[in-house]
Design an enzyme around this catalytic site. Structure first.
Site, PDB file in Angstrom:
ATOM      1  N   GLU A  13      10.197   1.282  10.325  1.00  0.00           N
ATOM      2  CA  GLU A  13      11.259   2.245  10.021  1.00  0.00           C
ATOM      3  C   GLU A  13      10.612   3.617  10.124  1.00  0.00           C
ATOM      4  O   GLU A  13       9.780   3.977   9.281  1.00  0.00           O
ATOM      5  CB  GLU A  13      11.801   2.022   8.602  1.00  0.00           C
ATOM      6  CG  GLU A  13      12.522   0.692   8.417  1.00  0.00           C
ATOM      7  CD  GLU A  13      13.822   0.588   9.196  1.00  0.00           C
ATOM      8  OE1 GLU A  13      14.271   1.602   9.769  1.00  0.00           O
ATOM      9  OE2 GLU A  13      14.391  -0.513   9.238  1.00  0.00           O
ATOM     10  N   GLU A  61      11.603  16.814  14.050  1.00  0.00           N
ATOM     11  CA  GLU A  61      11.993  16.433  12.684  1.00  0.00           C
ATOM     12  C   GLU A  61      11.317  17.392  11.701  1.00  0.00           C
ATOM     13  O   GLU A  61      10.099  17.374  11.543  1.00  0.00           O
ATOM     14  CB  GLU A  61      11.518  14.995  12.404  1.00  0.00           C
ATOM     15  CG  GLU A  61      11.919  14.515  11.036  1.00  0.00           C
ATOM     16  CD  GLU A  61      11.346  13.134  10.676  1.00  0.00           C
ATOM     17  OE1 GLU A  61      10.181  12.848  10.988  1.00  0.00           O
ATOM     18  OE2 GLU A  61      12.085  12.365  10.052  1.00  0.00           O
ATOM     19  N   LYS A 105       0.860  -1.179   0.000  1.00  0.00           N
ATOM     20  CA  LYS A 105       0.000   0.000   0.000  1.00  0.00           C
ATOM     21  C   LYS A 105       0.898   1.231   0.000  1.00  0.00           C
ATOM     22  O   LYS A 105       1.509   1.586   0.997  1.00  0.00           O
ATOM     23  CB  LYS A 105      -0.895   0.042   1.243  1.00  0.00           C
ATOM     24  CG  LYS A 105      -2.007   1.059   1.103  1.00  0.00           C
ATOM     25  CD  LYS A 105      -2.387   1.768   2.383  1.00  0.00           C
ATOM     26  CE  LYS A 105      -1.457   2.835   2.807  1.00  0.00           C
ATOM     27  NZ  LYS A 105      -1.375   4.016   1.927  1.00  0.00           N
ATOM     28  N   GLY A 157       7.474   4.984   7.689  1.00  0.00           N
ATOM     29  CA  GLY A 157       6.683   6.215   7.764  1.00  0.00           C
ATOM     30  C   GLY A 157       6.957   6.933   9.073  1.00  0.00           C
ATOM     31  O   GLY A 157       8.017   6.747   9.675  1.00  0.00           O
ATOM     32  N   SER A 158       5.995   7.707   9.518  1.00  0.00           N
ATOM     33  CA  SER A 158       6.235   8.543  10.695  1.00  0.00           C
ATOM     34  C   SER A 158       6.089   7.730  11.983  1.00  0.00           C
ATOM     35  O   SER A 158       5.421   6.686  12.008  1.00  0.00           O
ATOM     36  CB  SER A 158       5.239   9.700  10.696  1.00  0.00           C
ATOM     37  OG  SER A 158       3.934   9.182  10.809  1.00  0.00           O
ATOM     38  N   THR A 186       2.364   7.308  13.050  1.00  0.00           N
ATOM     39  CA  THR A 186       1.625   6.219  12.395  1.00  0.00           C
ATOM     40  C   THR A 186       2.175   4.863  12.837  1.00  0.00           C
ATOM     41  O   THR A 186       1.415   3.905  13.010  1.00  0.00           O
ATOM     42  CB  THR A 186       1.697   6.353  10.855  1.00  0.00           C
ATOM     43  OG1 THR A 186       1.361   7.679  10.493  1.00  0.00           O
ATOM     44  CG2 THR A 186       0.739   5.404  10.163  1.00  0.00           C
ATOM     45  N   GLY A 187       3.488   4.793  13.062  1.00  0.00           N
ATOM     46  CA  GLY A 187       4.093   3.546  13.544  1.00  0.00           C
ATOM     47  C   GLY A 187       3.451   3.082  14.848  1.00  0.00           C
ATOM     48  O   GLY A 187       3.224   1.887  15.054  1.00  0.00           O
ATOM     49  N   CYS A 243      14.526  10.225   5.836  1.00  0.00           N
ATOM     50  CA  CYS A 243      14.460   9.808   7.249  1.00  0.00           C
ATOM     51  C   CYS A 243      15.810   9.973   7.911  1.00  0.00           C
ATOM     52  O   CYS A 243      15.889  10.443   9.042  1.00  0.00           O
ATOM     53  CB  CYS A 243      13.972   8.378   7.345  1.00  0.00           C
ATOM     54  SG  CYS A 243      14.933   7.212   6.380  1.00  0.00           S
TER      55      CYS A 243
HETATM   56  P1  NAD Z   1       3.030   8.620   7.337  1.00  0.00           P
HETATM   57  O1  NAD Z   1       3.249   7.870   8.608  1.00  0.00           O
HETATM   58  O2  NAD Z   1       2.064   9.730   7.326  1.00  0.00           O
HETATM   59  O3  NAD Z   1       2.535   7.623   6.178  1.00  0.00           O
HETATM   60  C1  NAD Z   1       3.266   6.469   5.844  1.00  0.00           C
HETATM   61  C2  NAD Z   1       2.311   5.443   5.259  1.00  0.00           C
HETATM   62  O4  NAD Z   1       1.404   5.014   6.277  1.00  0.00           O
HETATM   63  C3  NAD Z   1       1.451   5.949   4.110  1.00  0.00           C
HETATM   64  O5  NAD Z   1       1.358   4.933   3.132  1.00  0.00           O
HETATM   65  C4  NAD Z   1       0.116   6.188   4.775  1.00  0.00           C
HETATM   66  O6  NAD Z   1      -0.985   6.116   3.891  1.00  0.00           O
HETATM   67  C5  NAD Z   1       0.067   5.048   5.769  1.00  0.00           C
HETATM   68  N1  NAD Z   1      -0.840   5.233   6.902  1.00  0.00           N
HETATM   69  C6  NAD Z   1      -1.341   6.386   7.403  1.00  0.00           C
HETATM   70  N2  NAD Z   1      -2.125   6.132   8.470  1.00  0.00           N
HETATM   71  C7  NAD Z   1      -2.102   4.792   8.665  1.00  0.00           C
HETATM   72  C8  NAD Z   1      -2.677   3.919   9.634  1.00  0.00           C
HETATM   73  N3  NAD Z   1      -3.456   4.375  10.628  1.00  0.00           N
HETATM   74  N4  NAD Z   1      -2.394   2.608   9.540  1.00  0.00           N
HETATM   75  C9  NAD Z   1      -1.587   2.124   8.575  1.00  0.00           C
HETATM   76  N5  NAD Z   1      -1.031   2.895   7.626  1.00  0.00           N
HETATM   77  C10 NAD Z   1      -1.269   4.220   7.671  1.00  0.00           C
HETATM   78  O7  NAD Z   1       4.479   9.076   6.870  1.00  0.00           O
HETATM   79  P2  NAD Z   1       4.862   9.977   5.612  1.00  0.00           P
HETATM   80  O8  NAD Z   1       4.457  11.376   5.924  1.00  0.00           O
HETATM   81  O9  NAD Z   1       4.360   9.316   4.381  1.00  0.00           O
HETATM   82  O10 NAD Z   1       6.444   9.846   5.614  1.00  0.00           O
HETATM   83  C11 NAD Z   1       7.287  10.708   6.308  1.00  0.00           C
HETATM   84  C12 NAD Z   1       7.806  10.045   7.575  1.00  0.00           C
HETATM   85  O11 NAD Z   1       8.399   8.796   7.236  1.00  0.00           O
HETATM   86  C13 NAD Z   1       8.915  10.846   8.240  1.00  0.00           C
HETATM   87  O12 NAD Z   1       8.724  10.853   9.639  1.00  0.00           O
HETATM   88  C14 NAD Z   1      10.179  10.068   7.901  1.00  0.00           C
HETATM   89  O13 NAD Z   1      11.244  10.256   8.793  1.00  0.00           O
HETATM   90  C15 NAD Z   1       9.663   8.672   7.884  1.00  0.00           C
HETATM   91  N6  NAD Z   1      10.527   7.814   7.078  1.00  0.00           N
HETATM   92  C16 NAD Z   1      11.287   6.866   7.718  1.00  0.00           C
HETATM   93  C17 NAD Z   1      12.166   6.073   7.001  1.00  0.00           C
HETATM   94  C18 NAD Z   1      13.023   5.044   7.679  1.00  0.00           C
HETATM   95  O14 NAD Z   1      13.551   4.171   7.003  1.00  0.00           O
HETATM   96  N7  NAD Z   1      13.203   5.088   8.983  1.00  0.00           N
HETATM   97  C19 NAD Z   1      12.258   6.230   5.627  1.00  0.00           C
HETATM   98  C20 NAD Z   1      11.469   7.200   5.003  1.00  0.00           C
HETATM   99  C21 NAD Z   1      10.596   7.972   5.749  1.00  0.00           C
END
Ligand code: NAD
Length: 487
Positions: free
Chosen positions: A258, A390, A185, A236-237, A240-241, A292
């Site tokens: 991650e 961040e 997704k 992701g963030s 959300t994690g 990230c």
């Molecule tokens: P985000 O958490 O908003 O979204 C990431 C993904 O999660 C998207 O596909 C989104 O649709 C999905 N999502 C949103 N709500 C959800 C839920 N309740 N359940 C499951 N999935 C859901 O993050 P973003 O804004 O897309 O990305 C930016 C963040 O990602 C930054 O904090 C960045 O540091 C982090 N990031 C981390 C790494 C790493 O390897 N550590 C790499 C790239 C980005």
């Protein structure tokens, strides 16, 4: 086994405006609903992406579950052949994939998008050749104990919008080579490249092995809750994690997270700082700071403060902000309006607090697209938001320290623990400092080198588990101990 690498996608990929399809069970599906995907360089609609329903997701998961039986029963060698055929098929579309990546994500084509696609393809090939061998952990006259690593089942991959190709294929390759099937997704901000590499996969891989479903964030939570998903591999963030862990608890899913970071670079008193300015600059501003493991706090010693800021700003002035398709552009827009608005708030706050801005700081609101200029904030206070949080954008706080011990303490005083870097002439001292940083990765006199055998993951609230390396690959498997009596 005969493996066909012929591509039978419905539309040539160079039709960037679409149509785009969900890839489920070897088929390309149209949906009733769709949503806009914008080009961040113009702010205008680039294409419409299919919005999957819960029923589509169920169908994809059922197909992945059915495909798991055959896929997991294949030998590593057979799966390697499939992955190599997939890499070949992606390579045949490499230029168009890279262009589409720039169109939906904003990153400069030659310096960022093409390398992202190329690295993803070579990653698949390298991982395809990796194995997790059976290990004999104990052997006596009477018995032998073997440790096997068996695939988990259907893995759900959830990816963000900053590196939409790389971060997804980083998950696909190890999941598939170890015998799992996968549903991706992608972020609703950047689903198009994933939908295209999904189409390509349907022509090469057995039906159900890799499906792509695009849609709103709710689709992500439906995936994390689904009882037939064995593992969630999430990037992701941190916010959300946390939700992902909560919702995975219901069925004790495996989870790899991650997450966000606030990486510090510590430039030591003996550093030849002028020679490392380009690395520090791109470490912070590459991908418009949407990285990230980007350098998000730059700690420099007071003895060269003025010269450093001047040299950093000089280098930054040589860069050109603009549309990533323009070959003279080195810094693209930020990816979406949400991030653009957030960064404007940061800049307003920096101004309101009277922090010294050595470069940038003002967004040209009359310009279409989501352009934020490279901004250098000279020595903001340690407790300011631009140091503590961040920013995920091209705003670089350069912070002065007097004492290395203090710099280490400040770098570690964070809920994040993703990466960091240390820069200095005396390598022994730099390594000693690196050893004290509380993060998953620390680069010494280099930045952002990565590889299939190099574990990648965050400490503290920056993540859970690891990607890459044996450690990362093993997290796509269950350890299974077989104890055999010899007589
Ligand atoms: P985000 O958490 O908003 O979204 C990431 C993904 O999660 C998207 O596909 C989104 O649709 C999905 N999502 C949103 N709500 C959800 C839920 N309740 N359940 C499951 N999935 C859901 O993050 P973003 O804004 O897309 O990305 C930016 C963040 O990602 C930054 O904090 C960045 O540091 C982090 N990031 C981390 C790494 C790493 O390897 N550590 C790499 C790239 C980005």
């Amino acid at each position: 086994m005969a493996i066909s690498a012929s591509i039978k996608v419905k539309k040539p990929i160079s039709d960037f405006s679409g149509p785009y399809f969900l890839s489920i069970a070897g088929k390309l599906l149209e949906t009733d609903d769709s949503f806009d995907v914008l080009n961040p360089a113009t702010g205008r609609v680039l294409a419409r992406a299919p919005a999957a329903t819960a029923a589509h997701l169920d169908e994809a998961i059922a197909a992945a579950k059915a495909a798991f039986r055959g896929w997991s029963a294949l030998s590593y060698e057979d799966r390697e052949q499939y992955l190599n055929a997939y890499a070949d098929a992606l390579e045949a579309q490499r230029d168009d994939l890279a262009r589409l990546l720039t169109l939906e994500q904003g990153k400069p084509l030659a310096t960022m998008a093409v390398p992202e696609v190329d690295q993803s393809i070579s990653w698949i090939r390298k991982i395809a050749a990796r194995r997790i061998p059976v290990e004999v952990v104990e052997e006596t006259a009477d018995h032998v104990v073997e440790l096997h690593h068996t695939p988990l089942g259907v893995v759900g991959a959830i990816t963000p919008w900053n590196f939409p190709v790389l971060l997804a294929l980083w998950k696909v390759a190890p999941a598939l080579i170890t015998g799992n099937t996968m549903i991706i997704k992608p972020s609703p901000f950047t689903p198009l490249t994933a939908l295209r590499f999904g189409e390509i996969a349907q022509a090469v891989l057995p039906p159900g092995v890799l499906s792509i479903v695009s849609g709103a964030n709710e689709l992500g939570s439906q995936l994390t809750e689904h009882p037939d998903i064995a593992k969630i591999s999430f990037t992701g963030s941190t916010a959300t994690g946390q939700k992902v862990i909560r919702s995975a608890a219901g069925t004790i899913k495996r989870v790899t997270l991650e997450l966000g970071g606030n990486d510090a670079a510590i430039v030591l008193p003996d550093a030849d700082y002028r020679s490392i300015i380009p690395q520090l600059f791109w470490g912070a501003v590459g991908n418009s700071g949407q990285w990230c493991v980007g350098i998000k706090r730059l700690y420099i010693h007071r003895s060269y403060h003025e010269g450093f800021v001047e040299a950093f700003v000089d280098y930054a002035r040589q860069q050109k902000l603009g549309d990533g398709l323009d070959p003279t552009v080195t810094v693209g827009p930020v990816q979406n309006r949400m991030q653009y608005e957030k960064l404007k708030d940061w800049l307003a706050e920096i101004k309101a607090n009277g922090y010294k801005v050595a470069l940038g700081g003002v967004v040209d609101e009359s310009r279409p697209g989501f352009f934020v200029p490279v901004t250098v904030v000279d020595n903001p206070p340690e407790d300011s938001r631009i140091v503590q949080e961040e920013q995920f954008g091209p705003i670089v706080p350069i912070i002065v320290y007097d004492d290395v011990e203090d710099a280490i303490e400040r770098a570690n005083d964070s809920p994040f623990g993703l990466g960091g870097s240390v820069w200095g002439r005396d390598r022994k001292i730099a390594i000693a400092v690196a050893n004290r940083l509380e993060t998953g990765m620390v680069w010494v006199n280099e930045i952002h080198t990565q590889g299939v055998d190099i574990p990648f993951g965050g400490h503290k609230q920056s993540g859970l588990g690891t990607e890459h390396g044996n450690e990362g690959r093993q997290l796509f498997t269950n350890p299974k101990t077989i104890l055999i009596h010899k007589q």
